[in-house]
Design a protein around this motif. Structure first.
Motif, PDB file in Angstrom:
ATOM      1  N   LYS A   2      53.240  -2.675 -39.657  1.00 19.60           N
ATOM      2  CA  LYS A   2      53.250  -1.751 -40.774  1.00 19.60           C
ATOM      3  C   LYS A   2      54.192  -2.297 -41.849  1.00 19.60           C
ATOM      4  O   LYS A   2      55.254  -2.846 -41.555  1.00 19.60           O
ATOM      5  N   ALA A   3      53.818  -2.114 -43.106  1.00 20.27           N
ATOM      6  CA  ALA A   3      54.631  -2.608 -44.211  1.00 20.27           C
ATOM      7  C   ALA A   3      54.318  -1.810 -45.461  1.00 20.27           C
ATOM      8  O   ALA A   3      53.276  -1.147 -45.558  1.00 20.27           O
ATOM      9  N   ILE A   4      55.227  -1.892 -46.423  1.00 20.51           N
ATOM     10  CA  ILE A   4      55.016  -1.305 -47.746  1.00 20.51           C
ATOM     11  C   ILE A   4      54.591  -2.415 -48.690  1.00 20.51           C
ATOM     12  O   ILE A   4      55.362  -3.353 -48.963  1.00 20.51           O
ATOM     13  N   LEU A   5      53.350  -2.323 -49.181  1.00 22.31           N
ATOM     14  CA  LEU A   5      52.823  -3.298 -50.130  1.00 22.31           C
ATOM     15  C   LEU A   5      52.855  -2.725 -51.540  1.00 22.31           C
ATOM     16  O   LEU A   5      52.698  -1.514 -51.737  1.00 22.31           O
ATOM     17  N   HIS A   6      53.030  -3.627 -52.497  1.00 21.14           N
ATOM     18  CA  HIS A   6      52.842  -3.252 -53.896  1.00 21.14           C
ATOM     19  C   HIS A   6      51.687  -4.078 -54.443  1.00 21.14           C
ATOM     20  O   HIS A   6      51.716  -5.308 -54.376  1.00 21.14           O
ATOM     21  N   GLU A   7      50.653  -3.400 -54.974  1.00 24.31           N
ATOM     22  CA  GLU A   7      49.481  -4.113 -55.458  1.00 24.31           C
ATOM     23  C   GLU A   7      48.689  -3.251 -56.449  1.00 24.31           C
ATOM     24  O   GLU A   7      48.839  -2.032 -56.497  1.00 24.31           O
ATOM     25  N   ARG A   8      47.896  -3.912 -57.281  1.00 26.22           N
ATOM     26  CA  ARG A   8      46.900  -3.330 -58.181  1.00 26.22           C
ATOM     27  C   ARG A   8      47.472  -2.620 -59.399  1.00 26.22           C
ATOM     28  O   ARG A   8      46.917  -2.723 -60.489  1.00 26.22           O
ATOM     29  N   TYR A   9      48.559  -1.885 -59.266  1.00 26.22           N
ATOM     30  CA  TYR A   9      49.095  -1.112 -60.382  1.00 26.22           C
ATOM     31  C   TYR A   9      50.581  -1.425 -60.582  1.00 26.22           C
ATOM     32  O   TYR A   9      51.290  -1.769 -59.636  1.00 26.22           O
ATOM     33  N   SER A  10      51.054  -1.254 -61.810  1.00 27.00           N
ATOM     34  CA  SER A  10      52.480  -1.361 -62.086  1.00 27.00           C
ATOM     35  C   SER A  10      53.189  -0.087 -61.619  1.00 27.00           C
ATOM     36  O   SER A  10      52.581   0.975 -61.498  1.00 27.00           O
ATOM     37  N   GLY A  11      54.487  -0.215 -61.349  1.00 27.66           N
ATOM     38  CA  GLY A  11      55.295   0.946 -61.023  1.00 27.66           C
ATOM     39  C   GLY A  11      55.011   1.539 -59.659  1.00 27.66           C
ATOM     40  O   GLY A  11      54.373   0.921 -58.797  1.00 27.66           O
ATOM     41  N   LEU A  12      55.463   2.775 -59.465  1.00 29.43           N
ATOM     42  CA  LEU A  12      55.343   3.435 -58.168  1.00 29.43           C
ATOM     43  C   LEU A  12      53.894   3.664 -57.744  1.00 29.43           C
ATOM     44  O   LEU A  12      53.601   3.792 -56.553  1.00 29.43           O
TER      45      LEU A  12
END
Length: 343
Positions: A2-12
């Protein structure tokens, strides 16, 4: 894992709790750590704000602590099962050898908001024994930044007077703790009465309103060192309270990059303006020794489960925290979020 990914959109909006593949074998010289806790920083907000749909998915997070799970060839200093803390700056070994742009865990490389991370062995060190997992998990980035700013760049000495504008964030609260343990007098400012009261409980001699009359409270030219993370909004006020020969160490610019600099207020009293960012492995080791010697504990504002990290970032983005926000990482997390508040 399990992980927290940041993708596709800026910001939160780009945050996603996801299943991610994990490498089974660290490369030579690397160590895989099963993370028990991590921390979030304003740096994560800046990274998210700068990312767009064209960027590949990224695991966020620069702080972390856990247990050594696997060891690559050639690593002899660590063993499977060791309790460790992560040094977040990659490839910066000595304090004097400053890189043009520090490379940091959690952007561009993968970060600590995950069940596992693999890093060079030089970035994995023994966890201070008196700290809980959550305390160790929030330590690395903000404590290292504060340590370098105070001692390497600021050259803080016992008996000096340190002013920390904008108390409440992780670096500022570590600066308060470190400066007090070094025998300095510490004053702070904040717009929040609650944060001023919290700083006073931690030993701040003066806790001033950010927009009040500092020189009236402190007496003119009484401050030796200012820890500046704010920039343009507060900068002109610093010269009302700095002693001749005083220092301003700048490690952030929360109110913007552009400054109106009063040149004569700098060269006549011979004020030093010093920049700093993050820190080296050498300083990280020194900082851990300092924390162990003085039995310093991070100020943990709140603790969230990994899958609930968006709420943690919302708290940080609203400027509500005092100290550091921790992320508890449990193998095979349940679907129930837990929030713990230190009173």
């Amino acid at each position: 894992m399990k992980a927290i990914l940041h993708e596709r959109y800026s910001g939160l909006k780009g945050l996603r709790y996801a299943d991610v593949s994990v490498s089974n074998h660290p490369k030579p010289g690397e160590v895989q750590v099963r993370l028990k806790a991590a921390g979030i920083n304003h740096r994560d907000l800046f990274v998210m704000a700068a990312r767009t749909a064209s960027n590949k998915p990224l695991i966020l997070g620069s702080d972390g602590a856990g247990i050594v799970a696997k060891i690559g060839k050639g690593v002899s200093r660590l063993q499977v099962g060791d309790e460790v803390i992560l040094h977040p700056t990659l490839g910066w070994n000595t304090a004097a050898d400053v890189p043009l742009i520090p490379q940091i865990v959690g952007g561009p490389g993968e970060g600590t908001l995950a069940e596992y991370i693999t890093l060079p062995a030089d970035n994995v060190l023994p966890k201070p024994s008196h700290l809980s997992w959550e305390e160790a998990g929030v330590l690395s980035l903000s404590a290292l930044t504060a340590y370098r700013a105070l001692f390497t760049r600021g050259q803080l000495r016992q008996g000096e007077h340190v002013l920390i504008p904008g108390i409440g964030g992780g670096v500022a609260t570590f600066a308060l703790l470190f400066a007090k343990s070094a025998g300095a007098t510490v004053s702070v400012t904040s717009r929040s009465e609650a944060k001023r009261a919290a700083a006073a409980r931690l030993g701040a001699g003066h806790a001033l309103d950010s927009h009040g009359n500092w020189s009236e409270a402190l007496s003119p030219q009484s401050v030796d060192l200012i820890m500046d993370s704010i920039g343009q909004d507060m900068f002109a006020k610093y010269f009302d309270v700095l002693r001749p020969g005083g220092r301003v160490v700048m490690y952030g610019a929360s109110s913007g990059d552009d400054l109106q600099v009063p040149i004569r207020s700098i060269f006549f009293p011979q004020i030093s303006l010093l920049g700093t960012s993050m820190g080296s492995r050498e300083e990280f080791v020194q900082m851990l020794e300092w924390i162990q010697r003085h039995q310093i504990r991070p100020v943990v504002d709140s603790i969230y489960q990994l899958h609930d990290v968006s709420r943690a970032f919302e708290r940080m983005s609203q400027g509500l925290q005092f100290g550091n926000i921790a992320i508890r990482i449990e193998q095979g997390e349940t679907a129930i979020a837990v929030l713990w508040r230190r009173r």
